[in-house]
Write an enzyme that holds these catalytic residues in place. Structure first.
Site, PDB file in Angstrom:
ATOM      1  N   LYS A  22      32.315  -2.163  23.111  1.00  0.00           N
ATOM      2  CA  LYS A  22      31.238  -2.961  23.731  1.00  0.00           C
ATOM      3  C   LYS A  22      31.021  -2.497  25.167  1.00  0.00           C
ATOM      4  O   LYS A  22      29.893  -2.271  25.595  1.00  0.00           O
ATOM      5  CB  LYS A  22      31.613  -4.435  23.742  1.00  0.00           C
ATOM      6  CG  LYS A  22      30.735  -5.290  24.652  1.00  0.00           C
ATOM      7  CD  LYS A  22      31.118  -6.747  24.701  1.00  0.00           C
ATOM      8  CE  LYS A  22      32.178  -7.077  25.683  1.00  0.00           C
ATOM      9  NZ  LYS A  22      31.736  -7.246  27.076  1.00  0.00           N
ATOM     10  N   ASN A  23      32.117  -2.321  25.904  1.00  0.00           N
ATOM     11  CA  ASN A  23      31.989  -2.034  27.337  1.00  0.00           C
ATOM     12  C   ASN A  23      31.642  -0.592  27.631  1.00  0.00           C
ATOM     13  O   ASN A  23      31.376  -0.239  28.783  1.00  0.00           O
ATOM     14  CB  ASN A  23      33.263  -2.458  28.072  1.00  0.00           C
ATOM     15  CG  ASN A  23      33.359  -3.983  28.136  1.00  0.00           C
ATOM     16  OD1 ASN A  23      32.400  -4.679  27.812  1.00  0.00           O
ATOM     17  ND2 ASN A  23      34.515  -4.485  28.507  1.00  0.00           N
ATOM     18  N   ARG A  92      26.079 -10.593  32.182  1.00  0.00           N
ATOM     19  CA  ARG A  92      26.504  -9.900  33.407  1.00  0.00           C
ATOM     20  C   ARG A  92      26.282  -8.409  33.274  1.00  0.00           C
ATOM     21  O   ARG A  92      25.877  -7.749  34.229  1.00  0.00           O
ATOM     22  CB  ARG A  92      27.986 -10.212  33.634  1.00  0.00           C
ATOM     23  CG  ARG A  92      28.768  -9.173  34.416  1.00  0.00           C
ATOM     24  CD  ARG A  92      28.731  -9.337  35.850  1.00  0.00           C
ATOM     25  NE  ARG A  92      29.405  -8.235  36.552  1.00  0.00           N
ATOM     26  CZ  ARG A  92      29.488  -8.197  37.878  1.00  0.00           C
ATOM     27  NH1 ARG A  92      28.962  -9.172  38.590  1.00  0.00           N
ATOM     28  NH2 ARG A  92      30.082  -7.196  38.490  1.00  0.00           N
ATOM     29  N   CYS A 116      30.489 -16.713  35.876  1.00  0.00           N
ATOM     30  CA  CYS A 116      30.889 -17.075  34.507  1.00  0.00           C
ATOM     31  C   CYS A 116      32.297 -17.671  34.590  1.00  0.00           C
ATOM     32  O   CYS A 116      32.944 -17.650  35.633  1.00  0.00           O
ATOM     33  CB  CYS A 116      30.826 -15.867  33.589  1.00  0.00           C
ATOM     34  SG  CYS A 116      31.973 -14.601  34.003  1.00  0.00           S
ATOM     35  N   ARG A 121      31.499 -13.154  40.015  1.00  0.00           N
ATOM     36  CA  ARG A 121      31.118 -11.800  39.585  1.00  0.00           C
ATOM     37  C   ARG A 121      30.165 -11.189  40.615  1.00  0.00           C
ATOM     38  O   ARG A 121      28.997 -10.989  40.382  1.00  0.00           O
ATOM     39  CB  ARG A 121      30.454 -11.845  38.206  1.00  0.00           C
ATOM     40  CG  ARG A 121      31.218 -12.573  37.117  1.00  0.00           C
ATOM     41  CD  ARG A 121      32.558 -11.984  36.750  1.00  0.00           C
ATOM     42  NE  ARG A 121      32.501 -10.663  36.173  1.00  0.00           N
ATOM     43  CZ  ARG A 121      32.347 -10.417  34.868  1.00  0.00           C
ATOM     44  NH1 ARG A 121      32.148 -11.425  34.035  1.00  0.00           N
ATOM     45  NH2 ARG A 121      32.343  -9.186  34.389  1.00  0.00           N
ATOM     46  N   PRO A 122      30.648 -10.885  41.814  1.00  0.00           N
ATOM     47  CA  PRO A 122      29.751 -10.377  42.862  1.00  0.00           C
ATOM     48  C   PRO A 122      29.200  -8.988  42.538  1.00  0.00           C
ATOM     49  O   PRO A 122      29.720  -8.295  41.649  1.00  0.00           O
ATOM     50  CB  PRO A 122      30.655 -10.314  44.091  1.00  0.00           C
ATOM     51  CG  PRO A 122      32.016 -10.140  43.541  1.00  0.00           C
ATOM     52  CD  PRO A 122      32.045 -10.889  42.247  1.00  0.00           C
ATOM     53  N   ILE A 123      28.168  -8.567  43.257  1.00  0.00           N
ATOM     54  CA  ILE A 123      27.675  -7.186  43.086  1.00  0.00           C
ATOM     55  C   ILE A 123      27.520  -6.496  44.443  1.00  0.00           C
ATOM     56  O   ILE A 123      26.744  -5.545  44.586  1.00  0.00           O
ATOM     57  CB  ILE A 123      26.342  -7.148  42.298  1.00  0.00           C
ATOM     58  CG1 ILE A 123      25.234  -7.918  43.023  1.00  0.00           C
ATOM     59  CG2 ILE A 123      26.513  -7.652  40.880  1.00  0.00           C
ATOM     60  CD1 ILE A 123      23.845  -7.635  42.439  1.00  0.00           C
ATOM     61  N   ASP A 124      28.295  -6.948  45.440  1.00  0.00           N
ATOM     62  CA  ASP A 124      28.199  -6.342  46.782  1.00  0.00           C
ATOM     63  C   ASP A 124      28.499  -4.840  46.767  1.00  0.00           C
ATOM     64  O   ASP A 124      27.866  -4.054  47.479  1.00  0.00           O
ATOM     65  CB  ASP A 124      29.138  -7.067  47.752  1.00  0.00           C
ATOM     66  CG  ASP A 124      30.589  -7.081  47.271  1.00  0.00           C
ATOM     67  OD1 ASP A 124      30.830  -7.579  46.155  1.00  0.00           O
ATOM     68  OD2 ASP A 124      31.464  -6.546  47.976  1.00  0.00           O
ATOM     69  N   LEU A 125      29.425  -4.419  45.895  1.00  0.00           N
ATOM     70  CA  LEU A 125      29.774  -2.993  45.850  1.00  0.00           C
ATOM     71  C   LEU A 125      28.645  -2.185  45.185  1.00  0.00           C
ATOM     72  O   LEU A 125      28.379  -1.039  45.565  1.00  0.00           O
ATOM     73  CB  LEU A 125      31.093  -2.799  45.098  1.00  0.00           C
ATOM     74  CG  LEU A 125      32.311  -3.512  45.712  1.00  0.00           C
ATOM     75  CD1 LEU A 125      33.531  -3.372  44.819  1.00  0.00           C
ATOM     76  CD2 LEU A 125      32.596  -2.974  47.120  1.00  0.00           C
ATOM     77  N   ASP A 309      41.140  -7.767  30.397  1.00  0.00           N
ATOM     78  CA  ASP A 309      40.501  -8.219  29.154  1.00  0.00           C
ATOM     79  C   ASP A 309      41.502  -8.446  28.037  1.00  0.00           C
ATOM     80  O   ASP A 309      41.112  -8.892  26.951  1.00  0.00           O
ATOM     81  CB  ASP A 309      39.460  -7.196  28.690  1.00  0.00           C
ATOM     82  CG  ASP A 309      38.280  -7.160  29.625  1.00  0.00           C
ATOM     83  OD1 ASP A 309      37.466  -6.233  29.513  1.00  0.00           O
ATOM     84  OD2 ASP A 309      38.180  -8.048  30.487  1.00  0.00           O
ATOM     85  N   ARG A 401      30.051 -12.177  20.896  1.00  0.00           N
ATOM     86  CA  ARG A 401      29.512 -11.283  21.937  1.00  0.00           C
ATOM     87  C   ARG A 401      30.258  -9.951  21.937  1.00  0.00           C
ATOM     88  O   ARG A 401      29.702  -8.917  22.302  1.00  0.00           O
ATOM     89  CB  ARG A 401      29.669 -11.923  23.318  1.00  0.00           C
ATOM     90  CG  ARG A 401      28.875 -13.185  23.512  1.00  0.00           C
ATOM     91  CD  ARG A 401      28.919 -13.623  24.943  1.00  0.00           C
ATOM     92  NE  ARG A 401      28.549 -12.510  25.835  1.00  0.00           N
ATOM     93  CZ  ARG A 401      28.593 -12.591  27.147  1.00  0.00           C
ATOM     94  NH1 ARG A 401      29.011 -13.703  27.733  1.00  0.00           N
ATOM     95  NH2 ARG A 401      28.245 -11.570  27.913  1.00  0.00           N
TER      96      ARG A 401
END
Ligand code: EPZ
Length: 434
Positions: A22-23, A92, A116, A121-125, A309, A401
């Site tokens: 999936k990933n 996400r 979640c 779940r930041p996205i600063d990077l 995970d 999922r």
């Protein structure tokens, strides 16, 4: 809604095939947008997240067709730069669209991913990487607006508070492959899913070196061609079946199971008394040593460390291992939604900060439990396989999922598990508090 009913106590045996990852599949779908030509993806897992990503690509203007259960054709000749809020906010992984849209169109509009249950779940990077590649980034009304008409290669440092970022590294790579000049990505995540992404991009004509390392070097190219790519097997699914065999003290073979993707997990399994052997090709065999399951310690870290995970699923195994086991979360420190549900099954677990301490070796008893997220769902199902009596796992849409045909594969190994409508839950269970 549907539930799983699991009658515990069956010892699993036989053989099961790992599906595609999936990933890996989700960023690969996004990466097809980097070319205006048609691409074919094979060995794609049949999951709701994959169908969701396909829907988002259609909304962006791609023609997307499912050719068979595991093969998809994507034709992104004409695409737009704005992703639909209603779809993106629910998954996400749709953040992976940032890089390809910036690379191909020099602009992107992506709603900020929601939080979640596993944590912030930041996205600063991700944003830092785009800015390093020349982008102007604005956050307006919960939407990230990126304008990068001056896209150019640069040095990028991807390290954050919790180590490297997987999808952040994917976005940096996907934007950089079409950025004129040289890009270096330092402290890049090196999960196998990123190596698979780089392999596909190279087959499309990208110039990438350092694949699989923490230092990626990219020479931007003018354009990329379409491709045909086979998704790698899912290492988290593979490890989940290792745990299913171990928790039932069974003997199982996993086809397409890649030991080279399971490093730290196999060390923990060996400490616990679970023997995992590779037959030299892509098949694993699993059985528990004659001395039974022993307590162990694991700390989750970015790859090649122990995968976050697998933390919840491994906690279920620890409930069956004699002694005190300790599982510490260094990636998502609040990823313990499975613990209260395992306690309902008689587990003895205490939480101390970012660690769970499990007193194992006592039998679990079946109960009605509530899934809260993808990997917690799998943990509850594993516990149900070992528990005395019936376990009813509710809200299994979380499971769908990320696990392809989970109940069918477990049935094939001899588990007594059924997918039923929620109405089948015994009334007595439903009157319980919580
Ligand atoms: C990927 O998520 C996986 N998802 C997750 O799997 C997995 O748990 C995670 O990597 C860690 O291995 C996909 O690949 C689709 P991160 P991702 O960015 O990329 C912090 C599952 O169950 N961070 O690597 O979104 C963040 O807070 C899912 O299959 C920042 O600080 O995770 C976290 O602590 C769940 N700033 C850590 O890095 C950022 O900009 C790792 O997050 C980005 C992340």
């Amino acid at each position: 809604m549907e539930v799983f009913k699991i009658r515990g106590g069956k010892t699993l045996s036989g053989s099961v095939k790992a599906s595609g990852s999936k990933n890996a599949a989700l960023p690969l779908f996004a990466a097809t947008l980097l070319s205006s030509e048609e691409s074919i993806l094979e060995n794609v897992p049949d999951l709701s997240d994959v169908r969701f990503m396909a829907e988002i690509l259609r909304e962006l203007g791609s023609e997307v067709e499912k050719l068979d259960r595991t093969t998809w054709k994507i034709n992104p000749t004409n695409i737009v730069h704005a992703a639909p809020y209603e779809l993106v906010r629910k998954m996400r992984a749709s953040v992976c669209l940032l890089g390809p849209l910036v690379g191909r169109l020099r602009r992107a509009e992506i709603p900020m991913p929601g939080g979640c249950v596993i944590g912030n779940r930041p996205i600063d990077l991700h944003i830092r990487a785009m800015e390093r590649l020349g982008a102007k980034v604005e956050l307006k009304g919960g939407v990230v607006h990126i304008d990068d008409k001056d896209l150019r290669g640069n040095s990028i440092f991807m390290g954050g508070r919790h180590g490297s970022t997987v999808t952040g590294t994917a976005n940096a790579i996907m934007a950089a492959v079409l950025a004129p000049g040289k890009t270096t990505i330092d402290s890049a995540a090196c999960e196998p899913e990123l190596s698979d992404l780089c392999a596909m991009l190279v087959s499309m004509g990208a110039d990438i070196s350092g694949i699989g390392s923490h230092m990626i070097e990219i020479e931007g190219v003018e354009s990329l061609q379409g491709c045909r790519h086979r998704v790698i097997p899912d290492r988290i699914e593979t490890a989940t079946y290792v745990l299913a065999a171990a928790i039932t003290k069974g003997k199982v073979t996993i086809r397409d199971g890649r030991t080279d993707h399971l490093g730290a997990f196999l060390n923990v399994m060996s400490e616990c008394g679970v023997m995992v052997e590779s037959d030299g090709s892509e098949n694993l065999s699993v059985e528990v040593s004659e001395f039974g399951l022993k307590s162990f310690e694991a700390i989750t870290l970015p790859y090649p460390g122990f995968p976050t995970d697998l933390q919840a699923q491994t906690c279920a195994l620890a409930c069956q291992a004699d002694g005190l086991s300790i599982l510490t979360e260094r990636v998502y420190p609040s990823r313990f939604m499975h613990v209260p549900e395992l306690l309902r099954m008689g587990a003895e677990i205490s939480l101390e900060g970012a660690s769970s301490i499990i007193r194992g070796g006592r039998p679990l008893t079946g109960a009605p439990v509530m899934a809260s997220d993808l990997r917690a769902s799998a943990a509850l199902i594993l516990a149900g396989l070992a528990a005395e009596g019936d376990t009813w796992v509710q809200r299994i849409y979380h499971l769908d999922r990320g696990y392809d045909a989970f109940e069918k594969k477990l049935q094939g190994l001899g588990a007594d598990v059924e997918r039923l409508p929620e109405s089948e839950i015994p009334k007595a269970f439903l009157s319980q508090p919580g």
